[in-house]
Design a protein around this motif. Structure first.
Motif, short mmCIF file in Angstrom:
data_model
loop_
_atom_site.label_atom_id
_atom_site.label_comp_id
_atom_site.label_asym_id
_atom_site.label_seq_id
_atom_site.Cartn_x
_atom_site.Cartn_y
_atom_site.Cartn_z
N PRO A 59 6.35 25.40 33.73
CA PRO A 59 6.56 23.98 33.43
C PRO A 59 7.81 23.72 32.60
O PRO A 59 8.54 22.75 32.84
CB PRO A 59 5.31 23.57 32.65
N PHE A 60 8.11 24.60 31.64
CA PHE A 60 9.30 24.44 30.81
C PHE A 60 10.57 24.65 31.65
O PHE A 60 11.55 23.94 31.48
CB PHE A 60 9.28 25.42 29.64
N THR A 61 10.51 25.63 32.54
CA THR A 61 11.65 25.90 33.41
C THR A 61 11.92 24.71 34.32
O THR A 61 13.06 24.29 34.51
CB THR A 61 11.40 27.16 34.24
N ALA A 65 15.27 22.48 34.24
CA ALA A 65 16.11 22.42 35.44
C ALA A 65 16.27 20.98 35.93
O ALA A 65 17.36 20.56 36.32
CB ALA A 65 15.53 23.30 36.54
N ALA A 66 15.18 20.21 35.91
CA ALA A 66 15.25 18.81 36.35
C ALA A 66 16.13 17.99 35.41
O ALA A 66 16.93 17.16 35.86
CB ALA A 66 13.85 18.21 36.43
N SER A 67 16.00 18.21 34.11
CA SER A 67 16.83 17.45 33.17
C SER A 67 18.29 17.87 33.25
O SER A 67 19.19 17.04 33.13
CB SER A 67 16.31 17.61 31.74
N LEU A 68 18.56 19.15 33.50
CA LEU A 68 19.93 19.62 33.67
C LEU A 68 20.56 18.99 34.91
O LEU A 68 21.67 18.45 34.85
CB LEU A 68 19.96 21.14 33.77
N ALA A 69 19.84 19.02 36.02
CA ALA A 69 20.36 18.42 37.25
C ALA A 69 20.52 16.91 37.10
O ALA A 69 21.53 16.34 37.55
CB ALA A 69 19.43 18.74 38.41
N LEU A 85 23.17 9.03 28.87
CA LEU A 85 22.60 9.21 27.53
C LEU A 85 21.13 9.57 27.60
O LEU A 85 20.66 10.48 26.89
CB LEU A 85 22.79 7.95 26.69
N ALA A 86 20.38 8.87 28.44
CA ALA A 86 18.94 9.14 28.56
C ALA A 86 18.69 10.54 29.13
O ALA A 86 17.84 11.28 28.62
CB ALA A 86 18.29 8.09 29.44
N ALA A 87 19.42 10.91 30.16
CA ALA A 87 19.25 12.23 30.76
C ALA A 87 19.66 13.33 29.79
O ALA A 87 19.02 14.38 29.72
CB ALA A 87 20.05 12.33 32.05
N CYS A 88 20.70 13.09 29.02
CA CYS A 88 21.15 14.07 28.04
C CYS A 88 20.10 14.24 26.94
O CYS A 88 19.84 15.35 26.48
CB CYS A 88 22.48 13.66 27.46
N GLY A 89 19.50 13.15 26.51
CA GLY A 89 18.42 13.23 25.53
C GLY A 89 17.23 14.02 26.08
O GLY A 89 16.66 14.86 25.37
N CYS A 90 16.88 13.78 27.33
CA CYS A 90 15.80 14.54 27.96
C CYS A 90 16.16 16.02 28.06
O CYS A 90 15.31 16.88 27.87
CB CYS A 90 15.50 13.99 29.35
N VAL A 92 18.15 17.72 26.04
CA VAL A 92 18.08 18.34 24.71
C VAL A 92 16.63 18.64 24.35
O VAL A 92 16.31 19.74 23.87
CB VAL A 92 18.75 17.43 23.65
N VAL A 93 15.72 17.68 24.60
CA VAL A 93 14.30 17.90 24.31
C VAL A 93 13.76 19.04 25.16
O VAL A 93 13.05 19.93 24.66
CB VAL A 93 13.50 16.60 24.53
#
Length: 135
Positions: A59-61, A65-69, A85-90, A92-93
């Motif tokens: 699940p973490f992977t 991967a989804a937030s990176l893409a 900004l929103a995707a970058c925040g996701c 980082v989390v």
């Protein structure tokens, strides 16, 4: 190379993230992906893939991967300010949660930390709303 991109993202583009979030998002994502690739080169690609796709870390992977893409797509292809900004925040989390999952007791500890952070953010938000409404 990955640490260089992360350093550039944080020291050069983080102060200007409000004005140019796509530059920060692109360099941070590239640096993050390069760090992950270098870990794979050090540990061995099969061992790294096995660790990333294990039942506990899948699940973490997937979230990472989804937030990176999503960050790269929003920053490079869409040039969308708010979405970057929103995707970058996701990202980082997800990255923090992903890294913490490698520590002993990591997923339980990460859940406790993020739960406390969410409760704190909600209490600050409710205080701000009460103050704004004059109650």
């Amino acid at each position: 190379a990955g640490l260089l991109f992360l350093a550039v993202a944080f020291f050069l583009f983080l102060p200007t993230v409000i004005f140019a979030p796509t530059k920060f998002a692109a360099t941070f994502s590239l640096g993050s992906a390069l760090v992950l690739a270098s870990l794979g080169a050090l540990r061995g690609w099969r061992a790294m893939a096995g660790a990333l796709l294990s039942k506990e870390r899948a699940p973490f992977t997937a979230a990472y991967a989804a937030s990176l893409a999503g960050t790269l797509y929003a920053a490079v292809f869409m040039h969308a300010y708010v979405l970057s900004l929103a995707a970058c925040g996701c990202q980082v989390v997800a990255l923090v949660y992903f890294v913490v999952s490698y520590l002993p007791g990591g997923s339980a500890g990460a859940g406790a930390v993020f739960g406390a952070g969410a409760r704190g953010a909600l209490s600050v938000g409710s205080f701000a709303m009460r103050s704004a409404l004059g109650r």
